[in-house]
Design a protein around this motif. Structure first.
Motif, short mmCIF file in Angstrom:
data_model
loop_
_atom_site.label_atom_id
_atom_site.label_comp_id
_atom_site.label_asym_id
_atom_site.label_seq_id
_atom_site.Cartn_x
_atom_site.Cartn_y
_atom_site.Cartn_z
N TYR A 95 0.78 -1.23 0.07
CA TYR A 95 -0.01 -0.04 0.14
C TYR A 95 0.91 1.26 0.02
O TYR A 95 0.49 2.46 -0.71
N ILE A 101 -3.67 -3.09 -2.21
CA ILE A 101 -3.24 -4.41 -1.77
C ILE A 101 -2.18 -5.05 -2.07
O ILE A 101 -1.36 -5.92 -1.37
N SER A 165 -7.97 0.17 -2.71
CA SER A 165 -6.81 0.53 -3.45
C SER A 165 -7.11 1.84 -4.27
O SER A 165 -8.27 2.38 -4.60
#
Length: 299
Positions: A95, A101, A165
């Motif tokens: 991250y 992720i 994300s």
């Protein structure tokens, strides 16, 4: 005991797929770590000289498609079953580097330095490779084909999980996981021009999704109303697609393979034995259906 590396990692198959080509389009569903099943299916295909001329993948299926096109047996599984608990590959380190992720920078620059992907074979024009991603501005699925895009960037966009994300920018356009709009990337099959279609699912055939959209989606993606509108119908589209695939498979209009037993692996599974077992289930399921596949391809 939750091991960080799969305890049977040294027993995974290795080697290169042969140079034969099998006419057909291979379609790979996403599914996070359930993609280990797909990698098992693909390794079995390669070990038996079945190298389809076209492959399209979505999300985790995009990464699997890239490994298959590179013709490296055991390659994708070895990466996943070695680095699952490396936070630079999956977790906080990823991250910090990539805003998501999955650590694509770590994968492309570090892991692939230790375990090089066969770029020459990957880029061979005799085999087509496409991956899907969802355009946040339109909410629609878009396909990126090797030779016409930055493939590694496109794979990253295809496998960038929503909610946790940041979008991936390609030519100034924000993209997220291809599964946000189309979980099984059948939309590219017609473009492939292939008559034979092989679809790899990552959940048992009976699996269907609950229609609708998580309430957080409308808040998180309020800047992208078309994306929200499209995503709200994705699960219903998936259920219709799953029904259609089974119906066509029953008439030998395509070949459909899915896990032969219920999949207990979660989207972010960390149990290495479960992941390893799912990979081997993919190998064994495909082994058990090789004769059936060859009969379909001869028709």
């Amino acid at each position: 005991m939750n091991r960080k590396i799969y305890r049977y990692i040294d027993r995974l198959p290795t080697g290169k797929a042969d140079g034969s080509l099998t006419p057909g389009c291979l379609v790979l569903e996403g599914g996070g770590w359930k993609g280990l099943y797909t990698l098992g299916v693909l390794d079995c295909l390669m070990m038996n000289g079945i190298n389809f001329t076209s492959v399209v993948g979505c999300s985790a299926g995009a990464l699997s498609a890239m490994c298959y096109a590179a013709g490296q047996i055991g390659y994708g599984a070895r990466i996943d079953l070695t680095y699952r608990h490396d936070t630079n590959y999956c977790g906080l380190g990823a991250y910090r580097r990539d805003g998501g992720i999955t650590g694509f920078t770590y994968l492309y620059r570090d892991i692939m330095k230790k375990m090089p992907i066969d770029k020459k074979r990957l880029c061979d024009p005799s085999r087509r490779l496409a991956v899907s991603a969802t355009n946040l501005l339109t909410g629609q699925t878009e396909y990126f084909e090797k030779g016409h895009c930055d493939l590694f960037r496109a794979v990253q966009a295809s496998a960038t999980v929503p909610y946790i994300s940041m979008p991936v920018m390609i030519n100034g356009v924000p993209y997220l996981d291809g599964g946000c709009s189309e979980k099984i990337p059948m939309g590219w099959v017609k473009s492939s021009g292939e008559k034979k279609i092989v679809v790899v699912r990552t959940r048992e055939l009976s699996f269907r999704r609950k229609p609708g959209l998580p309430p957080t989606a409308r808040l998180m993606y309020r800047r992208y109303p078309e994306f929200v509108k499209s995503m709200s119908k994705t699960n219903e589209r998936f259920n219709r697609m799953a029904d259609m695939l089974e119906e066509k498979a029953s008439r030998s209009r395509l070949f459909l393979i899915a896990p032969s037993e219920p999949v207990e692996v979660t989207r972010f599974e960390g149990d290495m034995d479960k992941l390893g077992n799912l990979y081997h289930l993919g190998v064994h399921d495909m082994e058990n259906r090789l004769d059936e596949l060859m009969e379909y391809l001869r028709q």
